[in-house]
Write a protein that holds these residues in place. Structure first.
Motif, PDB file in Angstrom:
ATOM      1  N   UNK A   3       0.863  -1.170   0.000  1.00 57.19           N
ATOM      2  CA  UNK A   3       0.000   0.000   0.000  1.00 57.19           C
ATOM      3  C   UNK A   3       0.901   1.221   0.000  1.00 57.19           C
ATOM      4  N   UNK A   4       0.594   2.201  -0.858  1.00 56.43           N
ATOM      5  CA  UNK A   4       1.370   3.435  -0.836  1.00 56.43           C
ATOM      6  C   UNK A   4       0.480   4.587  -0.395  1.00 56.43           C
ATOM      7  N   UNK A  15       4.080   0.608   2.277  1.00 57.28           N
ATOM      8  CA  UNK A  15       3.994  -0.299   3.421  1.00 57.28           C
ATOM      9  C   UNK A  15       3.599  -1.687   2.951  1.00 57.28           C
ATOM     10  N   UNK A  16       4.155  -2.670   3.623  1.00 54.85           N
ATOM     11  CA  UNK A  16       3.809  -4.064   3.373  1.00 54.85           C
ATOM     12  C   UNK A  16       2.504  -4.377   4.102  1.00 54.85           C
ATOM     13  N   UNK A  18      -0.165  -7.420   5.405  1.00 53.32           N
ATOM     14  CA  UNK A  18      -0.864  -6.740   6.475  1.00 53.32           C
ATOM     15  C   UNK A  18       0.042  -6.278   7.622  1.00 53.32           C
ATOM     16  N   UNK A  19       1.344  -6.486   7.513  1.00 50.42           N
ATOM     17  CA  UNK A  19       2.250  -6.163   8.622  1.00 50.42           C
ATOM     18  C   UNK A  19       2.339  -4.671   8.918  1.00 50.42           C
ATOM     19  N   UNK A  20       2.213  -3.844   7.881  1.00 47.38           N
ATOM     20  CA  UNK A  20       2.329  -2.402   8.071  1.00 47.38           C
ATOM     21  C   UNK A  20       3.767  -1.914   8.054  1.00 47.38           C
ATOM     22  N   UNK A  21       4.716  -2.816   7.830  1.00 50.87           N
ATOM     23  CA  UNK A  21       6.136  -2.457   7.805  1.00 50.87           C
ATOM     24  C   UNK A  21       6.420  -1.545   6.612  1.00 50.87           C
ATOM     25  N   UNK A  22       7.101  -0.427   6.872  1.00 50.91           N
ATOM     26  CA  UNK A  22       7.430   0.500   5.798  1.00 50.91           C
ATOM     27  C   UNK A  22       8.574  -0.051   4.953  1.00 50.91           C
ATOM     28  N   UNK A  23       8.406  -0.003   3.645  1.00 54.86           N
ATOM     29  CA  UNK A  23       9.427  -0.440   2.700  1.00 54.86           C
ATOM     30  C   UNK A  23      10.183   0.808   2.243  1.00 54.86           C
ATOM     31  N   UNK A  32       7.432  -3.170  -7.822  1.00 50.72           N
ATOM     32  CA  UNK A  32       6.026  -3.411  -7.488  1.00 50.72           C
ATOM     33  C   UNK A  32       5.130  -3.016  -8.658  1.00 50.72           C
ATOM     34  N   UNK A  33       4.200  -3.890  -9.013  1.00 52.13           N
ATOM     35  CA  UNK A  33       3.170  -3.579  -9.999  1.00 52.13           C
ATOM     36  C   UNK A  33       1.914  -3.229  -9.209  1.00 52.13           C
TER      37      UNK A  33
END
Length: 94
Positions: A3-4, A15-16, A18-23, A32-33
């Motif tokens: 999710x951006x 963010x990844x 469902x973890x919510x970890x920021x990439x 990412x597509x």
């Protein structure tokens, strides 16, 4: 899986789920597509910003279902259509 978001400080975050970890790795983000796109920030939409634009001038964006175009709305009441991705700076739109 991702999710951006565009923050109030005009920063793009990915963010990844469902973890919510920021990439933060740009090479991973580049791969990412996206299923949809409504962000006004990112290398993919750098051309939607007019020359000398204020950060708040472009308010919204949405990529078409075909993924070929992006439409924007701005502070001047204009709706503009661009090719997507729009990576060349200062494109005038249609």
């Amino acid at each position: 899986s991702y999710l951006q978001v565009s923050t109030g400080a005009y920063k793009r975050q990915v963010h990844e789920v469902p973890l919510g970890k920021q990439i933060t790795d740009p090479t991973l983000i580049e791969k990412i597509t996206w299923a949809t796109w409504t962000s006004i920030l990112g290398d993919e939409v750098i051309g939607i910003w007019p020359r000398n634009a204020d950060k708040a001038d472009v308010n919204c964006a949405c990529v078409t279902h075909t993924g070929l175009n992006i439409v924007t709305g701005d502070d001047f009441g204009l709706v503009k259509l661009f090719d997507f991705p729009c990576t060349e700076k200062f494109v005038s739109g249609y």
